[in-house]
Motif scaffolding. Sequence first.
Motif, PDB file in Angstrom:
ATOM      1  N   UNK A  31       0.857  -1.176   0.000  1.00 54.32           N
ATOM      2  CA  UNK A  31       0.000   0.000   0.000  1.00 54.32           C
ATOM      3  C   UNK A  31       0.897   1.230   0.000  1.00 54.32           C
ATOM      4  N   UNK A  32       0.419   2.285  -0.603  1.00 56.89           N
ATOM      5  CA  UNK A  32       1.265   3.450  -0.825  1.00 56.89           C
ATOM      6  C   UNK A  32       1.148   4.431   0.332  1.00 56.89           C
ATOM      7  N   UNK A  33       2.246   4.702   1.000  1.00 51.44           N
ATOM      8  CA  UNK A  33       2.310   5.768   1.997  1.00 51.44           C
ATOM      9  C   UNK A  33       3.632   6.483   1.806  1.00 51.44           C
ATOM     10  N   UNK A  34       3.757   7.641   2.433  1.00 52.90           N
ATOM     11  CA  UNK A  34       4.993   8.379   2.308  1.00 52.90           C
ATOM     12  C   UNK A  34       6.079   7.824   3.203  1.00 52.90           C
ATOM     13  N   UNK A  35       7.298   8.325   3.040  1.00 53.51           N
ATOM     14  CA  UNK A  35       8.388   7.915   3.903  1.00 53.51           C
ATOM     15  C   UNK A  35       9.269   6.866   3.258  1.00 53.51           C
ATOM     16  N   UNK A  36      10.489   6.694   3.804  1.00 50.81           N
ATOM     17  CA  UNK A  36      11.430   5.748   3.217  1.00 50.81           C
ATOM     18  C   UNK A  36      11.025   4.308   3.493  1.00 50.81           C
ATOM     19  N   UNK A 443       7.588  -2.894  -9.568  1.00 53.92           N
ATOM     20  CA  UNK A 443       8.757  -3.621  -9.079  1.00 53.92           C
ATOM     21  C   UNK A 443       9.768  -3.901 -10.194  1.00 53.92           C
ATOM     22  N   UNK A 444       9.305  -4.000 -11.438  1.00 49.16           N
ATOM     23  CA  UNK A 444      10.225  -4.287 -12.539  1.00 49.16           C
ATOM     24  C   UNK A 444      11.140  -3.107 -12.870  1.00 49.16           C
ATOM     25  N   UNK A 445      10.765  -1.921 -12.421  1.00 49.02           N
ATOM     26  CA  UNK A 445      11.590  -0.741 -12.726  1.00 49.02           C
ATOM     27  C   UNK A 445      12.129  -0.113 -11.444  1.00 49.02           C
ATOM     28  N   UNK A 446      12.280  -0.955 -10.410  1.00 47.70           N
ATOM     29  CA  UNK A 446      12.889  -0.472  -9.174  1.00 47.70           C
ATOM     30  C   UNK A 446      11.931   0.174  -8.200  1.00 47.70           C
ATOM     31  N   UNK A 447      10.637   0.121  -8.476  1.00 46.66           N
ATOM     32  CA  UNK A 447       9.658   0.681  -7.544  1.00 46.66           C
ATOM     33  C   UNK A 447       9.034  -0.397  -6.693  1.00 46.66           C
ATOM     34  N   UNK A 448       7.779  -0.207  -6.317  1.00 50.53           N
ATOM     35  CA  UNK A 448       7.073  -1.185  -5.508  1.00 50.53           C
ATOM     36  C   UNK A 448       5.620  -1.251  -5.934  1.00 50.53           C
ATOM     37  N   UNK A 483      -3.268   8.757  -9.890  1.00 52.12           N
ATOM     38  CA  UNK A 483      -4.040   7.601 -10.351  1.00 52.12           C
ATOM     39  C   UNK A 483      -5.127   7.179  -9.370  1.00 52.12           C
ATOM     40  N   UNK A 484      -5.081   7.695  -8.152  1.00 52.34           N
ATOM     41  CA  UNK A 484      -6.068   7.312  -7.150  1.00 52.34           C
ATOM     42  C   UNK A 484      -7.344   8.137  -7.316  1.00 52.34           C
ATOM     43  N   UNK A 485      -8.390   7.708  -6.627  1.00 52.45           N
ATOM     44  CA  UNK A 485      -9.721   8.284  -6.808  1.00 52.45           C
ATOM     45  C   UNK A 485      -9.820   9.691  -6.229  1.00 52.45           C
ATOM     46  N   UNK A 486     -10.346  10.604  -7.043  1.00 53.16           N
ATOM     47  CA  UNK A 486     -10.685  11.959  -6.579  1.00 53.16           C
ATOM     48  C   UNK A 486     -12.166  12.190  -6.908  1.00 53.16           C
ATOM     49  N   UNK A 487     -12.854  13.049  -6.163  1.00 52.69           N
ATOM     50  CA  UNK A 487     -14.294  13.236  -6.386  1.00 52.69           C
ATOM     51  C   UNK A 487     -14.589  13.965  -7.697  1.00 52.69           C
ATOM     52  N   UNK A 488     -15.673  13.545  -8.353  1.00 53.97           N
ATOM     53  CA  UNK A 488     -16.095  14.155  -9.606  1.00 53.97           C
ATOM     54  C   UNK A 488     -17.483  14.779  -9.500  1.00 53.97           C
ATOM     55  N   UNK A 518       0.457  10.250  -5.697  1.00 59.23           N
ATOM     56  CA  UNK A 518       1.094   8.966  -5.439  1.00 59.23           C
ATOM     57  C   UNK A 518       2.496   8.962  -6.047  1.00 59.23           C
ATOM     58  N   UNK A 519       3.468   8.512  -5.270  1.00 59.42           N
ATOM     59  CA  UNK A 519       4.856   8.519  -5.718  1.00 59.42           C
ATOM     60  C   UNK A 519       5.102   7.334  -6.653  1.00 59.42           C
ATOM     61  N   UNK A 520       5.057   7.615  -7.949  1.00 57.63           N
ATOM     62  CA  UNK A 520       5.257   6.589  -8.954  1.00 57.63           C
ATOM     63  C   UNK A 520       6.506   6.864  -9.767  1.00 57.63           C
ATOM     64  N   UNK A 521       7.098   5.794 -10.278  1.00 55.80           N
ATOM     65  CA  UNK A 521       8.238   5.947 -11.186  1.00 55.80           C
ATOM     66  C   UNK A 521       7.767   6.506 -12.533  1.00 55.80           C
ATOM     67  N   UNK A 522       6.587   6.032 -12.976  1.00 60.43           N
ATOM     68  CA  UNK A 522       6.007   6.490 -14.235  1.00 60.43           C
ATOM     69  C   UNK A 522       4.704   7.197 -13.922  1.00 60.43           C
ATOM     70  N   UNK A 523       4.620   8.488 -14.185  1.00 54.09           N
ATOM     71  CA  UNK A 523       3.440   9.260 -13.866  1.00 54.09           C
ATOM     72  C   UNK A 523       2.330   9.010 -14.889  1.00 54.09           C
TER      73      UNK A 523
END
Length: 525
Positions: A31-36, A443-448, A483-488, A518-523
């Motif tokens: 799950x995505x959270x901030x921090x190292x 994970x294939x490009x060094x992320x999670x 990429x996460x849900x925002x209200x419409x 969200x901290x992604x390698x590919x935006x």
Amino acid sequence: MRGRPLHAQPSVTALPVPERPSHRGAAETGYAVGGPVPQVAPSIPVEPPSGAGSVSQLPALGDVPQAVVDYRLAGEIKRQVAKRMYEWRKTAAGPVNRASWEQRSRDWINEAVALASDAAAAKRGMSPTAAEDAALAQAVFDMLHRAGRLQPYLDRADVEDILINGHDQVWLDLGREQLVQVAPVADSEEELLELLRDLARNTEAGQSERTISTASPFLALRLADGSRLQAVTAVSGDRTYVTIRRHGVQSADLADMVRLGAISETLRAFLGACVDARKNVMIVGPQRAGKTSLMRAMLRRFGPDERFATIESEFELWAHTSGYFRQVVPMEARESNGERGSDGRPVGEISMLDLMYRALRMSLSRIVVGEVRGPEVTAMMQAMTNGQGGNLCTLHATTPQMVFDRIAELYLEAGNNRSEQLAYRQAANGLDFIVFVTMTDETRIGGRRHRYVSHVLEVTGLGEHGRPATNVIFEPGTEFGEPRAVPRRRPACIDDLQRAGFPAHLLDDAYGTWTQPLELKVRPQ
């Protein structure tokens, strides 16, 4: 050397194993959270690749020297102690509780290990170390009461999945680009099958008895820690294949899902109001996206004395063991014994559809289905259209647009002249919201791996061509790189949600209370 105590905590590899938390951090769960991302020290050796000349290292829970276990000797001691346990059980006056049972076996294990240690000392002129004796004793205890040679891997909080391709090919998925090969969990295919049968016999109380054999080549099992095991043999060549899926988020509520980055504060309030307003919600997504975790979190909105049923193929929601709910009725499907009766139906089988029909007669305020994947979808939709509302279920689908087609497919598979039009009509009348959970794997490009809610659709009735009509209430904020849900927009039932305490103005915030993308390698483009 005699009488050395057997400690409860060391694993077979003599590593300290901390208590598993109720929910893990982002580094472990995906799950995505901030921090190292925290780093762990290497210690446990892994199996070298074919032709490799050295042994690589598997990140461990502590930098503690390991003790090598002679599993042949451990198996011999296990059989000795098992025989003594069987004889003792026959002569015991009345039932024996689990704690007493385990303590008695520990005493016998210690005796046997001490004798083996003395024999080894006499043979080679040097006594085994205390760590070696403790590791051997723990290995025997794990074989008798836990998961045998699998246990050290189950004790690791950073393991997402365990993949077994035959007794000598064991891999761990740590949420990285490559799998990690580790030491075998058995010395032969027959020993692997014996391990699986032991796990089936030692399942926690309340789970229906299961086995695996040539006559019954499939095994679905819930392990003591809640992991889901699926095994197949006989129809898979000369090897047995096992997949063990871990549950990283076991007792989280919606607030925890916010901290894990799966939902925003706005979504937390919205989903909570959906439960409080008794809306029928279907949680949808691909495999391993986190549907069950979100379902558990939404269950925590139920009152402790609300009477509801959970219907599952294998217990994974744990509502009946949480200590919070006092009126939950847990129901678990049962597999057949491999035979068929005169009517052609598998003997002993109790399907989820069977459970659904019984649940409808138990004066329940809600029904929760862990995973709809067969004919039970018809009974689930009946419950949603005829009941008081507030029911929850999950469904596999790879995109939000596929949901109604998946429901229709399951209707057609159920037979009895059920049609696609009936499926669409009941879905339109029964469902209030569809919550789509997805996973972005970098994970294939060094992320999670990141797991999160990306869409919330409101079902508003029948639309064009007889298909259910929907409003998009939340969707990815691609214009923000989110990429996460925002209200419409506000749902048509906003008044009902406001009566349940939802602050409608939260839907007016275009970014949806996310503090940062969200901290992604590919935006997202």
